[in-house]
Design an enzyme around this catalytic site. Structure first.
Site, PDB file in Angstrom:
ATOM      1  CD  GLU A  43      65.327  34.679  18.368  1.00 49.30           C
ATOM      2  OE1 GLU A  43      64.226  35.200  18.594  1.00 49.30           O
ATOM      3  OE2 GLU A  43      66.381  35.335  18.273  1.00 49.30           O
ATOM      4  CG  ASP A  77      67.801  26.567  17.967  1.00 51.49           C
ATOM      5  OD1 ASP A  77      66.939  25.991  17.278  1.00 51.49           O
ATOM      6  OD2 ASP A  77      68.599  27.421  17.523  1.00 51.49           O
ATOM      7  CG  ASP A 115      71.096  26.620  21.547  1.00 49.24           C
ATOM      8  OD1 ASP A 115      70.047  27.198  21.908  1.00 49.24           O
ATOM      9  OD2 ASP A 115      71.725  26.937  20.522  1.00 49.24           O
ATOM     10  CG  ASP A 124      72.241  31.664  22.301  1.00 45.63           C
ATOM     11  OD1 ASP A 124      72.547  32.217  23.386  1.00 45.63           O
ATOM     12  OD2 ASP A 124      73.015  31.575  21.330  1.00 45.63           O
TER      13      ASP A 124
END
Ligand code: 0RA
Length: 637
Positions: free
Chosen positions: A427, A500, A502, A504
Site C-alpha cells: 500500500e 504498515d 499500524d 491503517d
C-alpha cells in the site's frame, strides 16, 4: 505403600507403553505441539463433560485458566464411575485416564460422543502430555481423587471425603517439554466454548482467566441453540427474515438447522457433525444445499414468482446473503479430506434433504412475505451473476486486445516458474518505490495499490471486476475470481501482503484478506497468502551492526542483551521510513525475513472479524480494528 494396591501387571505395562507412544509422537494424537495442540488438550477434557451433558446429566461446565497456565475443568454431571474395572482390576476412572481410547467403554453410552475428526482421542492423551493431572470426583456420597505425573499414576483413586453432590473436576498442567508454549489464548478458548454452548442448547459453559491481575470471564448459555448462533453471526447485518427459520428433528439422525437471510452478498454456512466444525463440508452440507435449491425453485414456480421460461435459479443465487448453521449427530461418522473435517457418510445426504424439504416448504407456505422477500433477492442475485459474466467477458476481451494482460503498476519478476515467484502487494507509493528498488527482481514482483479500497462485503462480483484497486490484484494473481477462480493458473506461489504495523495497515490487510477469503478462497486454503512482518524497532550503536526487533517482547529482550548504554532506538512508524536496503534486509530477504502464512481453519472467527470490519455498522468497526490490530497473527490458532 498405601492401602490401595497398585502393582504393575501385564496390562499396566501395556498401558504405560501406550502413553509413552503418545509422548513420542504427540502430533499423531493431537495434531501438533503448537499452541493449537495445547488448546486441544482443553477441548478434550471439556468434550468429556459435554458428552455428559448430551447424555442429559450435566448442566454446567466451568473452565478456569489458573495462574501458571494450569487448566481446571469442572462439571456437575454424575461423576466418572469409581468402581473397579473388571478386566484391568483398577478403577474405571483411572482406566479412562491411563488406557488409550478407553473412554465410553463402560456401558451407559450416551450415543453420540463429541468425537471424531481431531477430537475424541480421550483423557489419557491429555494425561500423557501433562506434567501432572489431578482428578477429583464426587459420586456415591464420597469425594474421590487420583493423581498422575506424565501419564504415570502417582496416587491411585482413593476416597478423600464425603459429599452429597456429584460431578467431576480435572486440573492439569501441560508438559512444557512437549509443547512449544503453555500460554493459552483466552480469546481462542472463549470462542470455542461459545460455539459449544450454541451447539448444545441449554448447556451453560463458563470460562475464567485468572492469570492476570484483572480476571477475564464469560458465561455462555443459549436456550435458543442454533437460532442464537445464527443471530450472533448476523448481529451486525441487516436481516431479511427477522427470526431465523428453524428445523429440528430427533430420532436416529438428530438434525438441527437455522437459516437467516441478510442483505449482504456473501454466503455463510457452517456445518457441524457431533459438535465438530466440518470446515470441508460433506454429505450433510450437500443435502442441505440440494434441498434449499429445490424448495425455493419449486415455490417460485408454483407461486408464479418465476416463470417456466425463466429456467431455474442456481444454488449460488439462492445462497446469496444466507447465514445458516447445520448440526447433525451421526453415530459412526466417517471423516475425510485433508483436515479430516469432511463428512463422508453417504446416507446422510438424503436424510438431511428429505427432512429439510418438508419443513422448509411448509415454512414458505406459511410465511409468504418472507418467501417473497428472499426470492426477490435470489432473482436479483441471478441477474447480477449474469451481469458479472458479461463484465468478465469484457475484461477478457479487453485483455486480449491489449498487448499485456498485466496491470501497468505491476513490476513483474523475470522467473517464469510460478512456484518460485512471489508478489508483494504494497500500500502506498513510497513503500512501493522502496520495495521495487530493494527486491530481488529475479523472483519478486511488486504490486503497489492505489486509490480507495472497495468494501467487498457490500459489493457484488460485477462491481469487484471493475474496481480500480482490486482489478490489478485479480490480473496480477491471474487466476480469475469467484467460481471461475482456478488455483492452477496463479502466477505467484506466494502472495504477500506488506502493510504498515499500524491501524491503517491492519485495515488494508483485513480488506485484502476479506477479498481473498470471499473471492479467491482456495488461495488461502492452499496456503499461498502471507503477511510480511516489517520490524517495529531498529537499535543502533557505534561499532555495532544494526539490530531489528519485530515485537515489543523482542525489544525488551535485545535491550537486556545489549544494554542500554549509548543505544539509539528508532521506532518505525511505517514501511516508508525504511530505505530499499533496509526493507530488503528486514522484510523481503528470504534468508532473514519473517513471513506469516494466513490459515483459514477458523472460518467462523475470520468471518466474524470481516463482518465487524466490513459490515454496515461503523461504530464497532473502528473500535474493533484498534483492539485487534494484530489479530491476523492469530488466524492460525
Ligand atoms: C457415568 C457413566 C459414564 C461416564 C460418566 C458418568 C462421566 C464421565 C465424565 C467425564 C467428565 N465428566 C464426566 N461425567 C460423567 C460412562 C459413560 C460411558 O462410558 O459412556
Amino acid at each position: 505403600m498405601d492401602k490401595f494396591e497398585h502393582e504393575y501387571g501385564a496390562d499396566q505395562i501395556q498401558v504405560l507403553e501406550g502413553l509413552e507412544a503418545v509422548r513420542k509422537r504427540p502430533g499423531m494424537y493431537i495434531g501438533s505441539v503448537s499452541i493449537r495442540g495445547l488448546h486441544h488438550l482443553v477441548y478434550e477434557i471439556v468434550d468429556n463433560s459435554v458428552d455428559e451433558a448430551l447424555a442429559g446429566y450435566c448442566t454446567h461446565i466451568k473452565v478456569t485458566i489458573e495462574p501458571g497456565n494450569i487448566i481446571c475443568v469442572e462439571d456437575d454431571g454424575r461423576g466418572i464411575p469409581v468402581g473397579k474395572h473388571a478386566k484391568t482390576g483398577i478403577s474405571a476412572a483411572e482406566t479412562v485416564y491411563t488406557v488409550l481410547h478407553a473412554g465410553g467403554k463402560f456401558g451407559g453410552d450416551s450415543g453420540y460422543k463429541v468425537s471424531g475428526g481431531l477430537h475424541g482421542v480421550g483423557a489419557s492423551v491429555v494425561n500423557a502430555l501433562s506434567q501432572w493431572v489431578e482428578v477429583t470426583i464426587q459420586r456415591d456420597g464420597g469425594i474421590y481423587q487420583m493423581k498422575f505425573e506424565r501419564g504415570k499414576t502417582v496416587m491411585p483413586l482413593q476416597k478423600i471425603g464425603s459429599s452429597e453432590k456429584t460431578g467431576t473436576k480435572v486440573r492439569f498442567l501441560a508438559d512444557d517439554t512437549i509443547f512449544e508454549t503453555l500460554e493459552y489464548q483466552y480469546e481462542v478458548l472463549e470462542n470455542r466454548f461459545r460455539e459449544m454452548a450454541f451447539l448444545t442448547k441449554g448447556l451453560k459453559i463458563s470460562i475464567e482467566d485468572l492469570r492476570e491481575e484483572t480476571p477475564k470471564s464469560a458465561t455462555f448459555h443459549f436456550e435458543g441453540g442454533l437460532i442464537s448462533f445464527v443471530e450472533f453471526l448476523n448481529k451486525n447485518k441487516e436481516k431479511i427474515n427477522d427470526k431465523p427459520i428453524y428445523i429440528e428433528k430427533g430420532g436416529d439422525f438428530p438434525l438441527e438447522i437455522a437459516i437467516q437471510y441478510t442483505t449482504s452478498y456473501s454466503e455463510n454456512i457452517y456445518s457441524f457433525v457431533n459438535n465438530i466444525n466440518t470446515i470441508e463440508g460433506g454429505t450433510h452440507l450437500e443435502g442441505f444445499k440440494r434441498s434449499l435449491t429445490k424448495v425455493f425453485n419449486d415455490y417460485a414456480k408454483s407461486h408464479n414468482i418465476l416463470k417456466e421460461k425463466d429456467g431455474n435459479l442456481q444454488g449460488e443465487d439462492i445462497r446469496e446473503g444466507i447465514t445458516a448453521v447445520i448440526s447433525v449427530k451421526v453415530k459412526e461418522p466417517q471423516f475425510e479430506g485433508q483436515t479430516k473435517t469432511k463428512l463422508g457418510n453417504s446416507e446422510i445426504t438424503g436424510i438431511v434433504q428429505s427432512t429439510m424439504n418438508e419443513t422448509l416448504s411448509a415454512f414458505l407456505e406459511e410465511n409468504p412475505n418472507i418467501a417473497k422477500a428472499i426470492l426477490e433477492k435470489c432473482i436479483s442475485a441471478s441477474r447480477a451473476r449474469e451481469a458479472a459474466r458479461k463484465a468478465r467477458e469484457l475484461v477478457r476481451r479487453k485483455n486480449a486486445l491489449e498487448s499485456s494482460t498485466l496491470p501497468g503498476k505491476l513490476a513483474d519478476c523475470s522467473e517464469k516458474d510460478a512456484k518460485k515467484c512471489e508478489v508483494y502487494i504494497v500500500e502506498g507509493d513510497s513503500a512501493g518505490g522502496s520495495a521495487k528498488q530493494g527486491r530481488d527482481r529475479r523472483f519478486q514482483a511488486i504490486l503497489p495499490l492505489w486509490g480507495k479500497m472497495l468494501n467487498v462485503e457490500k459489493s457484488r462480483a460485477d462491481k469487484i471486476y471493475n474496481n480500480d484497486k482490486l482489478q490489478p490484484v485479480i490480473l496480477a494473481v491471474g487466476a480469475g475470481i469467484g467460481n471461475d477462480f482456478d488455483i492452477n493458473k496463479i502466477r505467484y506461489g506466494k502472495v504477500i501482503i506488506m502493510a504498515d504495523a499500524d491501524v491503517d495497515g491492519a485495515h488494508i490487510r483485513t480488506l485484502l484478506l476479506t477479498f481473498f477469503f470471499r473471492y479467491m478462497r482456495p488461495l488461502i486454503e492452499n496456503g499461498n497468502v502471507y503477511l510480511a512482518q516489517p520490524p517495529l524497532y531498529k537499535l543502533s550503536k557505534r561499532g555495532m551492526q544494526d539490530v531489528y526487533c519485530y515485537s515489543d517482547d523482542e525489544l525488551t529482550q535485545k535491550l537486556e542483551e545489549i544494554g542500554r548504554d549509548g543505544i539509539n532506538i528508532q521506532r518505525y512508524k511505517g514501511l516508508g521510513e525504511m530505505n530499499p536496503e533496509q526493507l530488503w534486509e528486514t522484510t523481503m530477504n528470504p534468508e532473514t525475513r519473517i513471513l506469516v502464512q494466513v490459515k483459514m481453519d477458523d472460518a467462523i472467527k475470520a468471518d466474524e472479524t470481516f463482518t465487524v470490519l466490513m459490515g454496515d455498522e461503523i461504530g464497532p468497526r473502528r473500535e474493533f480494528i484498534e483492539k485487534n490490530a494484530k489479530y491476523v497473527k492469530n488466524l492460525d490458532v
